[in-house]
Design a protein around this motif. Structure first.
Motif, PDB file in Angstrom:
ATOM      1  N   GLU A  96      33.758  -7.829  -0.367  1.00 32.09           N
ATOM      2  CA  GLU A  96      33.342  -6.772   0.635  1.00 32.09           C
ATOM      3  C   GLU A  96      32.690  -7.576   1.789  1.00 32.09           C
ATOM      4  OE1 GLU A  96      29.773  -3.537   0.671  1.00 32.09           O
ATOM      5  OE2 GLU A  96      30.422  -3.809  -1.412  1.00 32.09           O
ATOM      6  N   MET A  97      33.373  -7.110   2.944  1.00 33.42           N
ATOM      7  CA  MET A  97      33.037  -7.690   4.235  1.00 33.42           C
ATOM      8  C   MET A  97      31.702  -7.195   4.841  1.00 33.42           C
ATOM      9  SD  MET A  97      36.513  -8.120   6.304  1.00 33.42           S
ATOM     10  CE  MET A  97      36.470  -6.640   7.245  1.00 33.42           C
ATOM     11  N   PRO A  98      30.589  -7.920   5.115  1.00 40.82           N
ATOM     12  CA  PRO A  98      29.349  -7.640   5.387  1.00 40.82           C
ATOM     13  C   PRO A  98      29.182  -7.431   6.850  1.00 40.82           C
ATOM     14  CG  PRO A  98      29.534 -10.051   5.218  1.00 40.82           C
ATOM     15  CD  PRO A  98      30.808  -9.386   4.710  1.00 40.82           C
ATOM     16  N   PHE A  99      30.383  -6.779   7.489  1.00 42.73           N
ATOM     17  CA  PHE A  99      30.422  -6.400   8.862  1.00 42.73           C
ATOM     18  C   PHE A  99      31.641  -5.253   9.022  1.00 42.73           C
ATOM     19  CE2 PHE A  99      33.387  -9.747   8.383  1.00 42.73           C
ATOM     20  CZ  PHE A  99      34.316  -9.624   9.255  1.00 42.73           C
ATOM     21  N   ASP A 100      31.685  -4.506  10.344  1.00 32.88           N
ATOM     22  CA  ASP A 100      32.768  -3.734  10.565  1.00 32.88           C
ATOM     23  C   ASP A 100      33.760  -4.453  11.029  1.00 32.88           C
ATOM     24  OD1 ASP A 100      34.371  -1.720  11.323  1.00 32.88           O
ATOM     25  OD2 ASP A 100      32.966  -0.878  12.837  1.00 32.88           O
ATOM     26  N   GLY A 101      34.841  -4.531  10.070  1.00 31.53           N
ATOM     27  CA  GLY A 101      36.459  -5.310  10.337  1.00 31.53           C
ATOM     28  C   GLY A 101      37.141  -4.682  11.454  1.00 31.53           C
ATOM     29  N   SER A 102      36.814  -3.573  11.380  1.00 29.21           N
ATOM     30  CA  SER A 102      37.770  -2.479  12.527  1.00 29.21           C
ATOM     31  C   SER A 102      37.340  -2.922  13.875  1.00 29.21           C
ATOM     32  CB  SER A 102      37.399  -1.166  12.232  1.00 29.21           C
ATOM     33  OG  SER A 102      36.244  -0.888  12.934  1.00 29.21           O
ATOM     34  N   ARG A 103      36.229  -3.688  14.267  1.00 31.12           N
ATOM     35  CA  ARG A 103      35.768  -3.878  15.570  1.00 31.12           C
ATOM     36  C   ARG A 103      35.964  -5.680  15.803  1.00 31.12           C
ATOM     37  NH1 ARG A 103      30.284  -3.458  16.466  1.00 31.12           N
ATOM     38  NH2 ARG A 103      29.855  -2.974  14.438  1.00 31.12           N
ATOM     39  N   MET A 104      36.700  -6.297  14.703  1.00 33.79           N
ATOM     40  CA  MET A 104      36.869  -7.621  14.785  1.00 33.79           C
ATOM     41  C   MET A 104      38.282  -7.844  15.803  1.00 33.79           C
ATOM     42  SD  MET A 104      37.730 -10.155  11.581  1.00 33.79           S
ATOM     43  CE  MET A 104      39.017  -8.866  11.048  1.00 33.79           C
ATOM     44  N   ILE A 105      38.224  -8.991  16.490  1.00 36.21           N
ATOM     45  CA  ILE A 105      39.379  -9.342  17.071  1.00 36.21           C
ATOM     46  C   ILE A 105      39.751 -10.686  16.728  1.00 36.21           C
ATOM     47  CG2 ILE A 105      38.747  -8.012  19.193  1.00 36.21           C
ATOM     48  CD1 ILE A 105      38.094 -10.526  20.745  1.00 36.21           C
ATOM     49  N   PHE A 106      41.366 -10.676  16.491  1.00 35.64           N
ATOM     50  CA  PHE A 106      41.803 -12.132  15.930  1.00 35.64           C
ATOM     51  C   PHE A 106      43.112 -12.544  16.564  1.00 35.64           C
ATOM     52  CE2 PHE A 106      42.704  -8.319  13.586  1.00 35.64           C
ATOM     53  CZ  PHE A 106      44.134  -8.585  13.049  1.00 35.64           C
ATOM     54  N   GLY A 107      43.514 -13.535  16.417  1.00 38.23           N
ATOM     55  CA  GLY A 107      45.255 -13.961  16.822  1.00 38.23           C
ATOM     56  C   GLY A 107      45.344 -15.362  16.223  1.00 38.23           C
ATOM     57  N   GLY A 108      46.483 -15.513  16.462  1.00 34.37           N
ATOM     58  CA  GLY A 108      47.082 -16.784  15.980  1.00 34.37           C
ATOM     59  C   GLY A 108      47.482 -17.628  17.149  1.00 34.37           C
ATOM     60  N   PHE A 109      47.279 -18.821  17.441  1.00 33.11           N
ATOM     61  CA  PHE A 109      47.577 -19.623  18.409  1.00 33.11           C
ATOM     62  C   PHE A 109      48.393 -21.205  18.149  1.00 33.11           C
ATOM     63  CE2 PHE A 109      43.943 -16.968  19.058  1.00 33.11           C
ATOM     64  CZ  PHE A 109      43.938 -16.509  20.132  1.00 33.11           C
TER      65      PHE A 109
END
Length: 115
Positions: A96-109
């Motif tokens: 269970e994620m202890p934060f709101d994953g819908s507001r997470m930003i991510f990317g591959g580099f």
């Protein structure tokens, strides 16, 4: 050169311990599937910008901290295969994620310098 996944998220300060435990468990799985290193960083000096910042990028709310993390993989191919396997791994689904994953930003580099 290596391939890097980067993440910025807002995590409730009250969930810091839960977040660290969540990250510890996920990091073990990432490494099992080929990651070279996983780093998790809890914001300490993250200024708010006048136009944009990490705060606005993740819509940080009062009582939340900025978390910055990255995972280093040997290559994009190993990263893609690792993520595919992780998405099928019940250990990831059970977390269970202890934060709101819908507001997470991510990317591959693609790494272009490792000094």
């Amino acid at each position: 050169m290596s391939y890097v996944d980067g993440v910025v998220a807002a995590v409730p300060e009250a969930n810091k311990d839960a977040y660290i435990e969540h990250a510890r468990q996920a990091a073990a799985i990432f490494r099992e599937y080929g990651a070279i290193a996983v780093a998790e960083c809890w914001g300490d000096d993250v200024p708010e910008g006048k136009i944009n910042s990490m705060h606005t990028a993740v819509q940080r709310k009062d009582g939340e901290a900025i978390v910055f993390s990255w995972t280093i993989w040997p290559s994009r191919e190993i990263r893609d295969a690792g993520w595919a396997r992780m998405m099928e791994d019940s250990r990831m689904a059970d977390q269970e994620m202890p934060f709101d994953g819908s507001r997470m930003i991510f990317g591959g580099f693609n790494m272009v310098l490792d000094a």
